[in-house]
Design a protein around this motif. Sequence first.
Motif, short mmCIF file in Angstrom:
data_model
loop_
_atom_site.label_atom_id
_atom_site.label_comp_id
_atom_site.label_asym_id
_atom_site.label_seq_id
_atom_site.Cartn_x
_atom_site.Cartn_y
_atom_site.Cartn_z
N SER A 164 52.95 29.64 38.35
CA SER A 164 51.60 28.80 39.27
C SER A 164 51.46 27.36 37.73
CB SER A 164 51.16 29.35 40.29
OG SER A 164 50.25 28.66 40.61
N TYR A 165 51.51 26.06 38.69
CA TYR A 165 51.43 25.26 38.13
C TYR A 165 50.08 24.47 38.47
CZ TYR A 165 55.65 22.58 36.62
OH TYR A 165 57.36 22.10 35.72
N GLN A 166 49.69 25.32 40.16
CA GLN A 166 48.28 25.07 40.12
C GLN A 166 47.50 26.01 39.32
OE1 GLN A 166 47.03 25.63 44.12
NE2 GLN A 166 46.27 24.03 44.48
N ARG A 167 47.64 27.29 38.79
CA ARG A 167 46.50 28.14 38.38
C ARG A 167 46.79 28.57 36.61
NH1 ARG A 167 45.25 32.61 41.01
NH2 ARG A 167 45.62 31.75 43.18
N ARG A 168 47.94 27.78 36.52
CA ARG A 168 48.42 27.30 34.96
C ARG A 168 47.48 26.16 34.16
NH1 ARG A 168 52.71 29.89 32.27
NH2 ARG A 168 52.64 28.57 30.71
N LEU A 169 47.29 24.64 35.75
CA LEU A 169 46.70 23.43 34.59
C LEU A 169 45.39 23.68 34.69
CD1 LEU A 169 49.02 20.88 36.69
CD2 LEU A 169 48.30 21.12 34.15
N VAL A 170 44.91 25.14 35.72
CA VAL A 170 43.17 25.32 35.64
C VAL A 170 41.97 25.17 34.03
CG1 VAL A 170 41.50 26.99 36.56
CG2 VAL A 170 43.37 26.58 37.88
#
Lengths: 232, 253
Positions: free
Chosen positions: B73-79
Amino acid sequence: MKDQILHLQGVSKNYAGKKALDQVSLSIGKGKIVGLLGTNGSGKSTLMKIAAGLIPYEGSATVLGKPAGLESKAEVAFMPDRPLTESWMRVYEAIRMQRDFYPDFDENKAGQMLEFMNLRDRDRVSTLSKGMLERLQLTLTLSRKARLYLLDEPIGGVDPVARARILDAILEFYDEDSSIVISTHLVREIERIFDEVLFLKQGKVVLQDEVEQLRSKHGKSVEDLFKEVFAE
Amino acid sequence: MMKLFKYDWKRDSNTIYSVLAVLVIAQLLFHWVGTARGWDPMIRLAVSLMMYVSAMVVMVITGSKGYIKNLKSYQRRLVPIHPIYHVLSSLLFSTLIMMAVFVIAAAHGLLLIPWSDLTAFLELGNLQLTAWDVIIAAASGIWGTFFVMLLIYFSMTVGAMVNIRGKAGVWVGIIVFIILSNIISSISETVFRQAGSATNFGIVQIESGPAAVPDTVTVSSLGTGLGGFLFELVAAVLLLWLMAWPIRKKLEI
């Protein structure tokens, strides 16, 4: 180097033997809107993912002097060309998730942007059209007070009305102390907002200059130059 | 980590609640109908256990799918948090949802079985459990669940390093899991002379003696197997440390 927001030196990236980026070196200064232009497969998304600290790479990539990776993620707001939000979410949950993980997330600004974009809090992400999803992603990205915004194909695959809305939103809501890098191959639509452009061809930087300089030097629009550089 | 856990829970809560609800309803119905109609106790026990095993399998799959979604997930990996927290929140999620099945099974055992003919069938009349036995059994169950899921996630992470979008990674992950669980189990049994390590899923052993002597309950991993437990604890820390590196430096998205 610390005056530059983004600095890449000799950055390369391979995918299963294919070179996506080949010894790319570039710098992005503060307060600039930079167009990262190239055809499909030229390496734009790869460059953005490296700058966002998402993928491994060879060479040196720094954001505000910090290596691109865990250390720099807090400084960068990245809008990928794939869905950023999880499909089970509603709009307000996507906003809350950004608020929970990013101290620089401005919930008031997000509310204003949702209104500007005609998005409703309780809409399910899975029911949004591509254009509305792009608007939501842009809202999530620009509502952060990041130093570097990376927008990967923000107007790709959306109708002209949505494109105009997205470009207006970028100009309306971006922080002028920060820099934005926007990748696109739809040059004509977006040329008007760029301070600088960077042409990426087959993983290499072939041109980087200010838009006004390019126009006066070559007597052409950026779109005409694009067609010339990328002509097959 | 708890913020990540919150969103892991929100994503899969419908699935979890529906599986648990179906499990409880099915067990209750089966118990009452089976008791009323005098079905063979052996078959009733076997079907009941199968239902619990099926629920556990669903929980393992739900937890594992959630973990791999988080990795992609982009959203998770960007955190901007250390990758170890992605692993820990998924582990916490998986452990909790599996413990929910254990709790239902324990409630089933405590509330329904004593008042059914299964008590005589299982010869539970002579069983004497102390509070310490129950605590050890619960702790062992929690640790065993956590450790098995850690092995699964480690194997999935290695598989994802091979090719996050391809099929080869799945097979690599399966092979890594088989090899790793066997190595850990072998070391546990050989070095610490302990038959039930967490990877053997051994939690409770009941030994039946003569009728006049109460059955004895022994619990593996904890209590009687401190050396084995410490070994698994060290192995867990090492595996977690090893997982953080590929998530940070190797996984493509």
